[in-house]
Design a protein around this motif. Sequence first.
Motif, PDB file in Angstrom:
ATOM      1  N   GLU A 512      -5.418 -47.936 -25.704  1.00 39.06           N
ATOM      2  CA  GLU A 512      -4.804 -47.092 -24.687  1.00 39.06           C
ATOM      3  C   GLU A 512      -4.585 -45.718 -25.296  1.00 39.06           C
ATOM      4  O   GLU A 512      -3.755 -45.564 -26.188  1.00 39.06           O
ATOM      5  CB  GLU A 512      -3.475 -47.695 -24.220  1.00 39.06           C
ATOM      6  CG  GLU A 512      -3.632 -49.088 -23.621  1.00 39.06           C
ATOM      7  CD  GLU A 512      -2.287 -49.717 -23.265  1.00 39.06           C
ATOM      8  OE1 GLU A 512      -1.265 -49.015 -23.433  1.00 39.06           O
ATOM      9  OE2 GLU A 512      -2.274 -50.876 -22.835  1.00 39.06           O
ATOM     10  N   ASP A 515      -5.087 -45.689 -29.004  1.00 38.49           N
ATOM     11  CA  ASP A 515      -4.024 -46.330 -29.776  1.00 38.49           C
ATOM     12  C   ASP A 515      -4.020 -47.813 -29.440  1.00 38.49           C
ATOM     13  O   ASP A 515      -3.891 -48.202 -28.271  1.00 38.49           O
ATOM     14  CB  ASP A 515      -2.678 -45.690 -29.428  1.00 38.49           C
ATOM     15  CG  ASP A 515      -1.561 -46.219 -30.312  1.00 38.49           C
ATOM     16  OD1 ASP A 515      -1.850 -47.068 -31.175  1.00 38.49           O
ATOM     17  OD2 ASP A 515      -0.408 -45.784 -30.128  1.00 38.49           O
ATOM     18  N   GLY A 517      -1.772 -49.869 -30.641  1.00 38.28           N
ATOM     19  CA  GLY A 517      -0.397 -50.326 -30.551  1.00 38.28           C
ATOM     20  C   GLY A 517       0.146 -50.965 -31.804  1.00 38.28           C
ATOM     21  O   GLY A 517       1.241 -51.532 -31.775  1.00 38.28           O
ATOM     22  N   ASP A 532       3.898 -52.419 -31.593  1.00 40.81           N
ATOM     23  CA  ASP A 532       4.593 -51.951 -30.394  1.00 40.81           C
ATOM     24  C   ASP A 532       4.787 -53.151 -29.465  1.00 40.81           C
ATOM     25  O   ASP A 532       3.808 -53.739 -28.995  1.00 40.81           O
ATOM     26  CB  ASP A 532       3.761 -50.871 -29.703  1.00 40.81           C
ATOM     27  CG  ASP A 532       4.454 -50.306 -28.469  1.00 40.81           C
ATOM     28  OD1 ASP A 532       5.540 -50.798 -28.113  1.00 40.81           O
ATOM     29  OD2 ASP A 532       3.894 -49.368 -27.851  1.00 40.81           O
ATOM     30  N   CYS A 535       2.757 -53.113 -26.146  1.00 40.85           N
ATOM     31  CA  CYS A 535       1.301 -52.972 -26.081  1.00 40.85           C
ATOM     32  C   CYS A 535       0.680 -54.274 -25.587  1.00 40.85           C
ATOM     33  O   CYS A 535       1.296 -55.342 -25.621  1.00 40.85           O
ATOM     34  CB  CYS A 535       0.734 -52.588 -27.443  1.00 40.85           C
ATOM     35  SG  CYS A 535       0.806 -53.885 -28.681  1.00 40.85           S
TER      36      CYS A 535
END
Length: 674
Positions: A512, A515, A517, A532, A535
């Motif tokens: 995304e 990235d 995540g 994250d 994510c």
Amino acid sequence: MTDTILPNGCKETPVVENGYFKKGCNPFAQTGRSKLQNQRAELNQQIIKQMRMRAGAENMLRASSNNKVREMVLLELSYVNSNLQLLTEQLEGLNSSVEVYQNPQEMSNIPLIPLGLKETKDVDFSVPFKDFILEHYSEDGTNFEEEIADLMDLRQACRTPNRSEAGIELLSSYFSHLSLLENRFFSPTRQMGIFFTWYDSFTGVPVCQQNISLERASMLFNMAALYSQIATRCNRQTRTGLVDAINAFQKAAGVLNHLKETFTHTPSYDMSPAMLSMLIKMLLAQSQECLFEKTALPGIRNEFLSLLKMAQEAAKVGDTYDLLHQSMIQTPIKDNVPFFWSTMAQVKTNHYRSLAHYFVATALLDHELTHRDDEDEQEKALSRLYDAMPEGYSPLDILRKKEERLRIGKAHLRKAILGHEEALRIHGLCRHLRKLDVLKDILQASHKRSLGKLSDNETEDEFIDYLEAPDIISKTEHKAEMEMPVSTKGPLSVFSAKQRWTAPRTVCVRSEDRDLGFTLKGDAPVQVQSLDPLCSAAVDGLKEGDYIVAVGDTDCKWMGLSDVMKLLKDVDEDGADIRVVSMMDSSLPLPTKSATYCGLPKTYSMICLDFEEDEKGIKTRKVSKKLSFLNWGLKNKHKSASTLSLPTTDFSGTLPWNKQCPTFPSSTNDSALY
């Protein structure tokens, strides 16, 4: 090899039905390298005998108060110390016998220095292992006699490895076994009663420990030594041979660097951090020398810009050897390094710096600025040649005025001549170095060439107005770098019987805004860090601390961080599947029990995945299934990936920078200078 020398001499065709001759080279073969290694083994035995005598005499000296006895003991100590000094000098002579390690067709290249293999004594695993199997695993140890015998044969073969890709694979195989052995048999709470004895490569002093880390460290040292011997064996008259030599030297440096970072308190001085740092410098200096020879191999055009470029390349080699020499003369390294090595480094420092001054002199004396030349480009190249221009001169003044070019060019020639003379003087100081006729021929030919060129540019009515030539800034387009061979990494301790693992599970990761995540850390295996929680991968079940074992269909349990990043860099919004495992223990595994082990994890961000792909493409390594419980023999073990091939090109009989040695061609033509 210490215990494999027959008392009645060598057999011509030894037949070993189940022995190590099939795996390693024949230790009884009368090759130059085998003879040197046999002599090293004999010297090590004599050194340990003298050291035992010295220890006994010192104990008697401390225990006795009788003056007459003490006088006799002191006399004995003096005799033993003299013998030890003589044996050490003989061992230094073996480390100085570099000619037998060179390519037999090499007659026009400066010899390179290899590392000698460390010697060891036989180790009997059978009784301790069978006892441990019965006690710890409650199985009959006699059921594993064949596997134990295979292991002992493998270790024996590692004492006489072939100087080839197969020899590297052999050492790598045993090194990989050592991690498995440590996990299965070497408990932190008890001693196995197995003593590993290794001899210092420079002093012959033995080190005996029950710690298997000494075995692993010594095997890494020998792997680096074998790489260096492969490098010196390459034919440097061909591009293929030079590439192989460069790669082998860089791999040797990488192995020693891994040894230095992993085993920080090795009891043998040849594997101490200070000594390993010096050896790494030596291997990289010789790799840089081969890079210079590779650049000069096709011939150096007698053109202004080409000559300035080669001058800076030669200066780079000279500066690299100067740093090496400074490292060699530091205490206590200078007390253990052969005088031949430090002298050779000093000779090469002067030789390559003199070559650099000769190239600059040729560029200034043989070329004048014309309307066809790019004045701005030549001015830029000349301004970058020095830290500071000669006083009162500017690059344009030198380029445009013939008198100034002549004056500065001759200053460089005089400096080149002084450097060649210093190299010849230092060459004569070492008796082992004086045996290398090819080195003396090259030094004399270089000196004669510089003298001839200075004579061609001297005029009878010229006033003597000497100018000190400025130092040349070293610069290279291809710097020698350490390279860590994949084969030395071996099975990692995290995948051992000490840990409990979950079954592999599949997680879909999506990019995304470039990235994923999460970030990654570690090196074989790679571990998830800083996840994250929002994510897509976390939603699909990825957890911090998970180990990535596969990306798509590619097994990556043994892959490094950069290789895993390459596999993940093309992940888009559609996503890709990865397979991960989790450790069932609440904490991460402790480091290996040895106090000498130290691992430093690397951490990289997965946010920036847009990097250039290697010219050779993405490399992956297929790893066979982990060996099952107690099945650690040779039968089911996969072989390590090959890392090196040896050249078989015929000898051309020419120097890489000179086609007719020792008579150098005239530099007044427009053809290739060398």
